[in-house]
Design an enzyme around this catalytic site. Structure first.
Site, mmCIF file in Angstrom:
data_model
loop_
_atom_site.group_PDB
_atom_site.id
_atom_site.type_symbol
_atom_site.label_atom_id
_atom_site.label_comp_id
_atom_site.label_asym_id
_atom_site.label_seq_id
_atom_site.Cartn_x
_atom_site.Cartn_y
_atom_site.Cartn_z
ATOM 1 N N GLU A 1 1.575 -6.814 8.830
ATOM 2 C CA GLU A 1 1.598 -5.476 8.970
ATOM 3 C C GLU A 1 2.938 -4.814 8.033
ATOM 4 O O GLU A 1 2.787 -3.539 7.739
ATOM 5 C CB GLU A 1 2.387 -5.256 10.188
ATOM 6 C CG GLU A 1 1.299 -5.662 11.412
ATOM 7 C CD GLU A 1 -0.184 -5.100 11.351
ATOM 8 O OE1 GLU A 1 -0.248 -3.775 11.103
ATOM 9 O OE2 GLU A 1 -1.343 -5.904 11.436
ATOM 10 N N ASP B 1 -10.444 0.507 -24.846
ATOM 11 C CA ASP B 1 -10.851 0.413 -23.407
ATOM 12 C C ASP B 1 -10.280 1.810 -22.837
ATOM 13 O O ASP B 1 -9.419 2.503 -23.037
ATOM 14 C CB ASP B 1 -9.883 -0.639 -22.524
ATOM 15 C CG ASP B 1 -10.461 -2.133 -22.937
ATOM 16 O OD1 ASP B 1 -11.471 -2.365 -23.625
ATOM 17 O OD2 ASP B 1 -9.665 -2.938 -22.614
ATOM 18 N N PRO C 1 0.800 -1.172 -0.138
ATOM 19 C CA PRO C 1 0.031 0.006 -0.005
ATOM 20 C C PRO C 1 1.055 1.351 0.051
ATOM 21 O O PRO C 1 0.378 2.401 -0.252
ATOM 22 C CB PRO C 1 -0.930 -0.139 1.200
ATOM 23 C CG PRO C 1 -0.312 -1.275 2.203
ATOM 24 C CD PRO C 1 0.667 -2.048 1.137
HETATM 25 CL CL1 6GU Z 1 -0.297 -4.026 -3.426
HETATM 26 N N1 6GU Z 1 -0.980 -4.491 -0.914
HETATM 27 C C1 6GU Z 1 -1.763 -4.172 0.334
HETATM 28 N N2 6GU Z 1 -1.603 -5.033 1.200
HETATM 29 N N3 6GU Z 1 -2.859 -3.270 0.187
HETATM 30 C C2 6GU Z 1 -3.022 -2.589 -0.797
HETATM 31 C C3 6GU Z 1 -2.451 -2.769 -1.959
HETATM 32 C C4 6GU Z 1 -1.212 -3.649 -2.051
HETATM 33 N N4 6GU Z 1 -2.734 -1.927 -2.897
HETATM 34 C C5 6GU Z 1 -3.881 -1.204 -2.496
HETATM 35 N N5 6GU Z 1 -4.015 -1.695 -1.102
#
Ligand code: 6GU
Length: 249
Positions: A117, A170, A90
């Site tokens: 985590e 697209d 994330p």
């Molecule tokens: Cl790549 N991993 C995780 N754990 N959460 C996410 C993500 C990736 N992309 C958005 N949220």
């Protein structure tokens, strides 16, 4: 193309990779996906993949050793010069169709899925070449994000899609110059009193193309106004947007 996926839950990929386009790409040997379990590269009797964070705090952190060992096993005897090693996190850069287009040109990719985590920072610093997030929300792990990437990449591998045309128009592709796709209809022409826009039944291809361009522009202006900054519009096209804001329809 070969894609190696390093993760803690390889079984998550079984069904998604045995359907539809990805299945076909694998069957025609255009795509080879190999999933690996990070846990198989631990050496202690408990197969420990994570540990407490140095400095304290909540949650567990994925240990670096099994991830490095697994990645190095994959890289052994392979030309790794420009091979992307993508960490799904994330904290990564937001995934775009441009990133997908660039990755689809590569013969070999490694995707690393984080979990819990976090991952020891040395994986970010000394192993990953790219860090990608699929959106501003939190998933329990990188596996679903890896599936998203594999799907988006696979449909760009030459020969995978039935008609070379179908990827071109697209939303977010180059075909529509960065605009969202226009509305599409099929038969019946009237369903529950909801009729297809008459212009689409007119047979006037020039008028239809113009209607579609206008719909794409208005839709993008309403739903994704920030995308329009990347698009060059004619004076007439700009006037469609201002007229529409005046009429609020
Ligand atoms: Cl790549 N991993 C995780 N754990 N959460 C996410 C993500 C990736 N992309 C958005 N949220």
């Amino acid at each position: 193309m070969r894609i190696d996926i390093l993760c803690l839950f390889p079984d998550m990929f079984t069904s998604p990779f045995e359907q539809s386009i990805i299945k076909r790409a694998k069957e025609s040997n255009l795509l080879n996906i190999v999933t690996h379990n990070i846990r198989d590269y631990t050496h202690d009797s408990h197969h420990t993949v994570d540990d407490y964070p140095y400095g304290g705090g909540p949650g567990m952190i994925l240990k670096p050793e099994p991830i490095f060992e697994l990645a190095e096993t994959i890289q052994h005897g392979v030309d790794t010069d420009n091979m992307p090693i993508v960490l799904l996190t994330p904290q990564g850069k937001l995934l775009t169709q441009k990133i997908i287009r660039d990755l689809a040109l590569q013969p070999h990719l490694i995707l690393i899925c984080g979990h819990y985590e976090g991952i020891d920072e040395r994986v970010h610093e000394h192993l990953a070449t790219d860090e990608i997030s699929i959106g501003d929300y939190v998933l329990s792990g990188g596996e679903l994000a890896a599936m998203v990437m594999v799907d988006a990449i696979t449909r760009l591998i030459p020969g995978v899609l039935g008609s070379e045309e179908s990827a071109k128009d697209d939303s977010h592709s180059n075909g529509l110059n960065g605009l969202l796709e226009y509305p599409q209809y099929t038969r019946p022409a009237t369903y529950r009193s909801w009729s297809v826009p008459p212009i689409l039944l007119s047979g006037n291809h020039e008028k239809i193309a113009q209607w579609r361009k206008r719909q794409s522009i208005l839709r993008t202006a309403t739903r994704r106004p920030e995308m329009l900054q990347q698009v060059i519009l004619s004076c007439e096209e700009k006037s469609w947007i201002s007229e529409r804001s005046l009429n609020q329809n």
